[in-house]
Design a protein around this motif. Structure first.
Motif, PDB file in Angstrom:
ATOM      1  N   ALA A  88      10.961  31.887  -1.813  1.00 58.58           N
ATOM      2  CA  ALA A  88       9.811  30.979  -1.832  1.00 58.58           C
ATOM      3  C   ALA A  88       9.847  29.973  -2.971  1.00 58.58           C
ATOM      4  N   ILE A  89      10.335  30.355  -4.115  1.00 60.89           N
ATOM      5  CA  ILE A  89      10.277  29.453  -5.277  1.00 60.89           C
ATOM      6  C   ILE A  89      11.063  28.164  -5.030  1.00 60.89           C
ATOM      7  N   PRO A  90      12.352  28.216  -4.690  1.00 60.78           N
ATOM      8  CA  PRO A  90      13.052  26.949  -4.446  1.00 60.78           C
ATOM      9  C   PRO A  90      12.548  26.212  -3.206  1.00 60.78           C
ATOM     10  N   VAL A  91      12.132  26.966  -2.176  1.00 56.76           N
ATOM     11  CA  VAL A  91      11.652  26.319  -0.956  1.00 56.76           C
ATOM     12  C   VAL A  91      10.321  25.621  -1.216  1.00 56.76           C
ATOM     13  N   ALA A  92       9.445  26.238  -2.007  1.00 57.96           N
ATOM     14  CA  ALA A  92       8.171  25.595  -2.355  1.00 57.96           C
ATOM     15  C   ALA A  92       8.414  24.356  -3.213  1.00 57.96           C
ATOM     16  N   ALA A  93       9.382  24.421  -4.110  1.00 60.06           N
ATOM     17  CA  ALA A  93       9.723  23.242  -4.918  1.00 60.06           C
ATOM     18  C   ALA A  93      10.219  22.113  -4.016  1.00 60.06           C
ATOM     19  N   LEU A  94      11.037  22.466  -3.035  1.00 59.45           N
ATOM     20  CA  LEU A  94      11.511  21.465  -2.082  1.00 59.45           C
ATOM     21  C   LEU A  94      10.340  20.904  -1.268  1.00 59.45           C
ATOM     22  N   ALA A  95       9.394  21.753  -0.882  1.00 62.03           N
ATOM     23  CA  ALA A  95       8.223  21.293  -0.132  1.00 62.03           C
ATOM     24  C   ALA A  95       7.407  20.300  -0.959  1.00 62.03           C
ATOM     25  N   VAL A  96       7.256  20.564  -2.246  1.00 59.90           N
ATOM     26  CA  VAL A  96       6.541  19.629  -3.123  1.00 59.90           C
ATOM     27  C   VAL A  96       7.254  18.284  -3.121  1.00 59.90           C
ATOM     28  N   LEU A  97       8.573  18.317  -3.265  1.00 59.08           N
ATOM     29  CA  LEU A  97       9.342  17.063  -3.269  1.00 59.08           C
ATOM     30  C   LEU A  97       9.236  16.334  -1.933  1.00 59.08           C
ATOM     31  N   LEU A  98       9.250  17.076  -0.832  1.00 57.38           N
ATOM     32  CA  LEU A  98       9.143  16.445   0.482  1.00 57.38           C
ATOM     33  C   LEU A  98       7.781  15.780   0.677  1.00 57.38           C
ATOM     34  N   VAL A  99       6.727  16.439   0.232  1.00 60.61           N
ATOM     35  CA  VAL A  99       5.397  15.839   0.362  1.00 60.61           C
ATOM     36  C   VAL A  99       5.312  14.594  -0.497  1.00 60.61           C
ATOM     37  N   ARG A 100       5.828  14.673  -1.706  1.00 58.56           N
ATOM     38  CA  ARG A 100       5.813  13.507  -2.602  1.00 58.56           C
ATOM     39  C   ARG A 100       6.664  12.372  -2.031  1.00 58.56           C
ATOM     40  N   GLY A 101       7.704  12.728  -1.267  1.00 58.02           N
ATOM     41  CA  GLY A 101       8.559  11.717  -0.642  1.00 58.02           C
ATOM     42  C   GLY A 101       8.080  11.310   0.730  1.00 58.02           C
ATOM     43  N   GLU A 102       6.845  11.586   1.021  1.00 53.58           N
ATOM     44  CA  GLU A 102       6.197  11.188   2.270  1.00 53.58           C
ATOM     45  C   GLU A 102       6.833  11.805   3.505  1.00 53.58           C
ATOM     46  N   ASN A 103       7.185  13.090   3.394  1.00 54.27           N
ATOM     47  CA  ASN A 103       7.663  13.834   4.552  1.00 54.27           C
ATOM     48  C   ASN A 103       6.876  15.142   4.652  1.00 54.27           C
ATOM     49  N   PRO A 104       5.566  15.038   4.869  1.00 47.01           N
ATOM     50  CA  PRO A 104       4.742  16.253   4.890  1.00 47.01           C
ATOM     51  C   PRO A 104       5.041  17.164   6.077  1.00 47.01           C
ATOM     52  N   GLY A 105       5.558  16.616   7.159  1.00 39.99           N
ATOM     53  CA  GLY A 105       5.881  17.449   8.319  1.00 39.99           C
ATOM     54  C   GLY A 105       6.934  18.492   7.976  1.00 39.99           C
ATOM     55  N   ILE A 156       0.858  -1.175   0.000  1.00 41.56           N
ATOM     56  CA  ILE A 156       0.000   0.000   0.000  1.00 41.56           C
ATOM     57  C   ILE A 156       0.895   1.225   0.000  1.00 41.56           C
ATOM     58  N   ILE A 157       0.718   2.060  -1.005  1.00 38.34           N
ATOM     59  CA  ILE A 157       1.503   3.283  -1.114  1.00 38.34           C
ATOM     60  C   ILE A 157       0.635   4.427  -0.616  1.00 38.34           C
ATOM     61  N   ALA A 158       1.111   5.068   0.421  1.00 37.44           N
ATOM     62  CA  ALA A 158       0.352   6.172   1.000  1.00 37.44           C
ATOM     63  C   ALA A 158       0.369   7.359   0.050  1.00 37.44           C
ATOM     64  N   LYS A 159      -0.780   7.979  -0.121  1.00 39.64           N
ATOM     65  CA  LYS A 159      -0.860   9.184  -0.936  1.00 39.64           C
ATOM     66  C   LYS A 159      -0.405  10.368  -0.097  1.00 39.64           C
ATOM     67  N   PRO A 160       0.279  11.330  -0.733  1.00 43.86           N
ATOM     68  CA  PRO A 160       0.703  12.506   0.024  1.00 43.86           C
ATOM     69  C   PRO A 160      -0.513  13.311   0.464  1.00 43.86           C
ATOM     70  N   PRO A 161      -0.385  14.028   1.572  1.00 47.48           N
ATOM     71  CA  PRO A 161      -1.492  14.864   2.014  1.00 47.48           C
ATOM     72  C   PRO A 161      -1.818  15.887   0.929  1.00 47.48           C
ATOM     73  N   ARG A 162      -3.010  15.817   0.412  1.00 42.96           N
ATOM     74  CA  ARG A 162      -3.379  16.639  -0.740  1.00 42.96           C
ATOM     75  C   ARG A 162      -3.316  18.125  -0.447  1.00 42.96           C
ATOM     76  N   ASN A 163      -3.779  18.553   0.731  1.00 42.24           N
ATOM     77  CA  ASN A 163      -3.795  19.984   1.015  1.00 42.24           C
ATOM     78  C   ASN A 163      -2.388  20.565   1.092  1.00 42.24           C
ATOM     79  N   VAL A 164      -1.469  19.834   1.675  1.00 43.30           N
ATOM     80  CA  VAL A 164      -0.087  20.313   1.772  1.00 43.30           C
ATOM     81  C   VAL A 164       0.543  20.339   0.381  1.00 43.30           C
ATOM     82  N   LEU A 165       0.317  19.300  -0.382  1.00 46.26           N
ATOM     83  CA  LEU A 165       0.848  19.237  -1.742  1.00 46.26           C
ATOM     84  C   LEU A 165       0.265  20.343  -2.602  1.00 46.26           C
ATOM     85  N   HIS A 166      -1.045  20.525  -2.538  1.00 48.63           N
ATOM     86  CA  HIS A 166      -1.689  21.561  -3.344  1.00 48.63           C
ATOM     87  C   HIS A 166      -1.211  22.952  -2.949  1.00 48.63           C
TER      88      HIS A 166
END
Length: 169
Positions: free
Chosen positions: A59-76, A8-18
């Motif tokens: 914000a631009i590089p940090v938001a890109a990193l946040a997207v990658l972190l959420v996709r990598g299952e590190n939403p915190g 089972i692959i957990a989906k990233p939290p949609r609100n954080v990703l969005h």
């Protein structure tokens, strides 16, 4: 594992990703628009305009990193980054409102780009670089200058980042 034996692959939290994706896209579009007005439209930014860009460059590089972190299952960690982005844009709101107030002559601005100032002389005469005034709006659309629009966009981006930072799994 599910009933068929597949993991089972957990989906990233949609609100954080969005939220991270929204901040990334809107911030990138905004800074590209500003650069387009500068390089294609000939609108030279004043010193305050240039300072208002710092939040976007952060914000631009940090938001890109946040997207990658959420996709990598590190939403915190992504939520922490979104909170930092929100703080940067809240500070930018203050700077943009200050700048707009300077343009409307509601309060004085920095002496190096407003009012009367002394020209700096070099060896061959006046320096060739023009002084761009912070107290004169070079462009207005629907009554708002670049600084006014930046304040509105920064409020939106701070809100979007806070929305993503506040959502838990």
């Amino acid at each position: 594992m599910d009933a068929t034996g597949r993991p089972i692959i957990a989906k990233p939290p949609r609100n954080v990703l969005h939220a991270a994706a929204l901040v990334l896209v809107v911030a990138l579009a905004t800074i590209l628009t500003a650069l387009g007005f500068e390089h294609l439209g000939g609108y030279v930014p004043c010193p305050l305009c240039l300072e208002e860009r710092y939040a976007y460059y952060f914000a631009i590089p940090v938001a890109a990193l946040a997207v990658l972190l959420v996709r990598g299952e590190n939403p915190g960690a992504a939520r922490i980054l979104l909170a930092a982005i929100a703080l940067a844009f809240l500070a930018n709101v203050g700077l943009a409102v200050f700048h707009a107030g300077v343009e409307w002559k509601w309060w004085p601005g920095p002496t190096e780009c407003t009012g009367a100032f002394d020209l700096q002389w070099g060896q061959g005469g006046v320096v060739d670089t023009p002084v761009i005034r912070c107290d004169e709006a070079s462009f207005r659309f629907l009554g708002l200058s670049f600084a006014g629009w930046d304040a509105l966009v920064s409020v939106f981006l701070a809100g979007a980042a806070l929305w993503g930072a506040a959502h838990r799994r």
